[in-house]
Write a protein that holds these residues in place. Structure first.
Motif, PDB file in Angstrom:
ATOM      1  N   VAL A 198      10.312 -13.345 -13.996  1.00 43.55           N
ATOM      2  CA  VAL A 198       9.487 -13.160 -12.804  1.00 43.55           C
ATOM      3  C   VAL A 198       8.830 -14.480 -12.413  1.00 43.55           C
ATOM      4  O   VAL A 198       8.814 -14.867 -11.240  1.00 43.55           O
ATOM      5  N   ARG A 199       8.270 -15.191 -13.385  1.00 40.92           N
ATOM      6  CA  ARG A 199       7.658 -16.485 -13.093  1.00 40.92           C
ATOM      7  C   ARG A 199       8.694 -17.440 -12.493  1.00 40.92           C
ATOM      8  O   ARG A 199       8.411 -18.167 -11.528  1.00 40.92           O
ATOM      9  N   ARG A 203       8.511 -19.245  -8.758  1.00 40.96           N
ATOM     10  CA  ARG A 203       8.557 -20.692  -8.583  1.00 40.96           C
ATOM     11  C   ARG A 203       9.797 -21.111  -7.808  1.00 40.96           C
ATOM     12  O   ARG A 203       9.735 -22.004  -6.941  1.00 40.96           O
ATOM     13  N   ALA A 204      10.938 -20.476  -8.114  1.00 42.23           N
ATOM     14  CA  ALA A 204      12.165 -20.816  -7.394  1.00 42.23           C
ATOM     15  C   ALA A 204      12.030 -20.520  -5.913  1.00 42.23           C
ATOM     16  O   ALA A 204      12.541 -21.267  -5.068  1.00 42.23           O
ATOM     17  N   ALA A 205      11.310 -19.455  -5.572  1.00 40.57           N
ATOM     18  CA  ALA A 205      11.132 -19.087  -4.161  1.00 40.57           C
ATOM     19  C   ALA A 205      10.301 -20.118  -3.424  1.00 40.57           C
ATOM     20  O   ALA A 205      10.709 -20.660  -2.398  1.00 40.57           O
ATOM     21  N   TRP A 206       9.096 -20.423  -3.928  1.00 38.58           N
ATOM     22  CA  TRP A 206       8.256 -21.319  -3.136  1.00 38.58           C
ATOM     23  C   TRP A 206       8.672 -22.782  -3.264  1.00 38.58           C
ATOM     24  O   TRP A 206       8.345 -23.595  -2.398  1.00 38.58           O
ATOM     25  N   LEU A 219       7.015  -9.919  -5.356  1.00 38.77           N
ATOM     26  CA  LEU A 219       5.861  -9.047  -5.617  1.00 38.77           C
ATOM     27  C   LEU A 219       6.204  -7.587  -5.340  1.00 38.77           C
ATOM     28  O   LEU A 219       5.753  -6.692  -6.074  1.00 38.77           O
ATOM     29  N   ARG A 220       6.973  -7.335  -4.307  1.00 37.18           N
ATOM     30  CA  ARG A 220       7.367  -5.948  -4.014  1.00 37.18           C
ATOM     31  C   ARG A 220       8.223  -5.370  -5.143  1.00 37.18           C
ATOM     32  O   ARG A 220       8.099  -4.193  -5.492  1.00 37.18           O
ATOM     33  N   LYS A 221       9.102  -6.185  -5.701  1.00 36.80           N
ATOM     34  CA  LYS A 221       9.923  -5.729  -6.823  1.00 36.80           C
ATOM     35  C   LYS A 221       9.075  -5.434  -8.049  1.00 36.80           C
ATOM     36  O   LYS A 221       9.254  -4.421  -8.725  1.00 36.80           O
ATOM     37  N   VAL A 222       8.110  -6.318  -8.317  1.00 37.34           N
ATOM     38  CA  VAL A 222       7.238  -6.119  -9.481  1.00 37.34           C
ATOM     39  C   VAL A 222       6.370  -4.876  -9.293  1.00 37.34           C
ATOM     40  O   VAL A 222       6.105  -4.139 -10.255  1.00 37.34           O
ATOM     41  N   THR A 224       7.034  -2.046  -8.020  1.00 38.37           N
ATOM     42  CA  THR A 224       7.737  -0.792  -8.316  1.00 38.37           C
ATOM     43  C   THR A 224       8.577  -0.874  -9.584  1.00 38.37           C
ATOM     44  O   THR A 224       9.335   0.044  -9.871  1.00 38.37           O
ATOM     45  N   SER A 225       8.446  -1.978 -10.320  1.00 42.20           N
ATOM     46  CA  SER A 225       9.260  -2.154 -11.525  1.00 42.20           C
ATOM     47  C   SER A 225       8.897  -1.129 -12.585  1.00 42.20           C
ATOM     48  O   SER A 225       7.718  -0.839 -12.820  1.00 42.20           O
ATOM     49  N   GLY A 226       9.916  -0.602 -13.235  1.00 40.42           N
ATOM     50  CA  GLY A 226       9.676   0.331 -14.332  1.00 40.42           C
ATOM     51  C   GLY A 226       9.630  -0.354 -15.674  1.00 40.42           C
ATOM     52  O   GLY A 226       9.441   0.306 -16.705  1.00 40.42           O
ATOM     53  N   THR A 227       9.798  -1.683 -15.694  1.00 37.39           N
ATOM     54  CA  THR A 227       9.859  -2.400 -16.965  1.00 37.39           C
ATOM     55  C   THR A 227       8.714  -3.399 -17.150  1.00 37.39           C
ATOM     56  O   THR A 227       8.466  -3.820 -18.278  1.00 37.39           O
ATOM     57  N   VAL A 228       8.032  -3.787 -16.080  1.00 38.61           N
ATOM     58  CA  VAL A 228       6.932  -4.753 -16.196  1.00 38.61           C
ATOM     59  C   VAL A 228       5.638  -3.990 -16.482  1.00 38.61           C
ATOM     60  O   VAL A 228       5.216  -3.152 -15.679  1.00 38.61           O
ATOM     61  N   PRO A 229       4.981  -4.233 -17.617  1.00 40.67           N
ATOM     62  CA  PRO A 229       3.725  -3.536 -17.939  1.00 40.67           C
ATOM     63  C   PRO A 229       2.642  -3.853 -16.906  1.00 40.67           C
ATOM     64  O   PRO A 229       2.658  -4.892 -16.247  1.00 40.67           O
ATOM     65  N   ASP A 230       1.677  -2.942 -16.799  1.00 35.83           N
ATOM     66  CA  ASP A 230       0.625  -3.117 -15.794  1.00 35.83           C
ATOM     67  C   ASP A 230      -0.152  -4.415 -15.982  1.00 35.83           C
ATOM     68  O   ASP A 230      -0.494  -5.090 -15.009  1.00 35.83           O
ATOM     69  N   GLY A 231      -0.456  -4.765 -17.239  1.00 33.84           N
ATOM     70  CA  GLY A 231      -1.186  -6.002 -17.473  1.00 33.84           C
ATOM     71  C   GLY A 231      -0.414  -7.225 -17.005  1.00 33.84           C
ATOM     72  O   GLY A 231      -0.993  -8.177 -16.486  1.00 33.84           O
ATOM     73  N   ALA A 232       0.897  -7.205 -17.188  1.00 32.42           N
ATOM     74  CA  ALA A 232       1.740  -8.305 -16.722  1.00 32.42           C
ATOM     75  C   ALA A 232       1.854  -8.297 -15.202  1.00 32.42           C
ATOM     76  O   ALA A 232       1.949  -9.345 -14.564  1.00 32.42           O
ATOM     77  N   ARG A 233       1.825  -7.101 -14.617  1.00 28.91           N
ATOM     78  CA  ARG A 233       1.827  -7.029 -13.149  1.00 28.91           C
ATOM     79  C   ARG A 233       0.570  -7.686 -12.581  1.00 28.91           C
ATOM     80  O   ARG A 233       0.622  -8.410 -11.589  1.00 28.91           O
ATOM     81  N   PHE A 234      -0.571  -7.394 -13.226  1.00 24.33           N
ATOM     82  CA  PHE A 234      -1.815  -8.015 -12.779  1.00 24.33           C
ATOM     83  C   PHE A 234      -1.708  -9.544 -12.829  1.00 24.33           C
ATOM     84  O   PHE A 234      -2.056 -10.242 -11.868  1.00 24.33           O
ATOM     85  N   GLU A 235      -1.244 -10.081 -13.938  1.00 21.99           N
ATOM     86  CA  GLU A 235      -1.137 -11.529 -14.085  1.00 21.99           C
ATOM     87  C   GLU A 235      -0.164 -12.116 -13.057  1.00 21.99           C
ATOM     88  O   GLU A 235      -0.381 -13.215 -12.534  1.00 21.99           O
ATOM     89  N   THR A 236       0.893 -11.383 -12.753  1.00 27.32           N
ATOM     90  CA  THR A 236       1.870 -11.845 -11.768  1.00 27.32           C
ATOM     91  C   THR A 236       1.245 -11.966 -10.386  1.00 27.32           C
ATOM     92  O   THR A 236       1.406 -12.978  -9.686  1.00 27.32           O
ATOM     93  N   TYR A 237       0.513 -10.940  -9.985  1.00 21.13           N
ATOM     94  CA  TYR A 237      -0.104 -10.955  -8.657  1.00 21.13           C
ATOM     95  C   TYR A 237      -1.203 -12.012  -8.569  1.00 21.13           C
ATOM     96  O   TYR A 237      -1.348 -12.696  -7.544  1.00 21.13           O
ATOM     97  N   ALA A 238      -1.987 -12.146  -9.633  1.00 19.58           N
ATOM     98  CA  ALA A 238      -3.043 -13.166  -9.628  1.00 19.58           C
ATOM     99  C   ALA A 238      -2.442 -14.566  -9.551  1.00 19.58           C
ATOM    100  O   ALA A 238      -2.966 -15.446  -8.845  1.00 19.58           O
TER     101      ALA A 238
END
Length: 258
Positions: A198-199, A203-206, A219-222, A224-238
């Motif tokens: 995900v990281r 980075r590849a996108a921007w 972010l939209r994929k993350v 609705t992801s069924g494999t990324v834990p909520d805590g990791a989702r938070f860190e991704t969005y932040a």
């Protein structure tokens, strides 16, 4: 490394050829209209991308009529201040210059006497073009909906013309409300690192010509992801919000405090 397509050559070029070298980001905004706001917003996101990679940045605003109005609207949109060119003095030995402008800004015929675009045609540096934006009456003027306007402006690729209407702004509002609520919920879960794939996707996108719509797609994929834990989702969005500037963590703790 961030690569930007130079509008003068059509070639992707390293945004920072000298590692950690000072980079000047110059936003050329003739008027405080929707196009001007879009140009300044792209410049703001470009600065954020450079800073994330550790590049020191000097920001300059040029060619603006209605400067006070532009600055007020930019502040509402969460755009950090740019120096007035007349106050910035001569160059500080920057290693790179990135000039962000609408396509017509480099034309001497379309510029006023005080316009510096003619100089840009021969100056070194990269030309970062932003397509025009048009907004329905009142859509771009409501400071209460400024965050939604920022997201709506970022949703479209910067080199494509953008039409802002009430439907686009409402859709952006709905997305922001959903994401902020989700981030506030994820913040209560055990923390987890951003998954490496995900990281890398972010980075590849921007770093690929500042492809913000691709960042939003990750972010939209993350979300609705069924494999990324909520805590990791938070860190991704932040983490992504360091680039986007959408205040995605704004609602953390609000329900607890209310």
């Amino acid at each position: 490394m961030l690569r930007i397509t130079d509008a003068r050559t059509g070639e992707p070029t390293d945004a920072t050829p000298a590692r950690r070298g000072l980079t000047r980001v110059e936003a050329h905004v003739p008027r405080p209209d929707a196009t001007g706001l879009r140009v300044l917003l792209v410049a703001d996101v470009l600065v954020r991308a450079l800073e994330i990679s550790g590049t020191p940045v000097w920001t300059v605003l040029t060619g603006t009529e209605g400067r006070a109005e532009l600055r007020a609207r930019a502040t509402a949109l969460g755009i950090r201040p740019f120096e007035d060119e007349r106050d910035s003095g001569s160059g500080l030995g920057e290693a790179q210059v990135l000039r962000v402008c609408a396509p017509e800004a480099g034309s001497a015929d379309s510029a006023g006497e005080d316009d510096e675009a003619g100089r840009d045609e021969t100056a070194s540096g990269l030309r970062v073009e932003v397509a025009p934006a048009d907004a329905d009456s009142g859509v771009a003027d409501d400071d209460e909906r400024a965050s939604a306007l920022r997201l709506a402006l970022l949703t479209c690729p910067r080199r494509e013309p953008l039409r802002l209407d009430e439907a686009a702004l409402t859709d952006a509002e709905d997305t922001l409300r959903r994401w902020r609520g989700a981030v506030a919920t994820w913040a209560t879960r055990p923390s987890g690192p951003i998954p490496d794939p995900v990281r890398q996707q972010l980075r590849a996108a921007w770093e690929d010509d500042l492809d913000v719509p691709a960042v939003l797609a990750v972010l939209r994929k993350v979300e609705t992801s069924g494999t990324v834990p909520d805590g990791a989702r938070f860190e991704t969005y932040a983490y992504a919000d360091r680039l986007l500037g959408l205040e995605l963590t704004r609602d953390i703790g609000r329900e607890t405090l209310s």
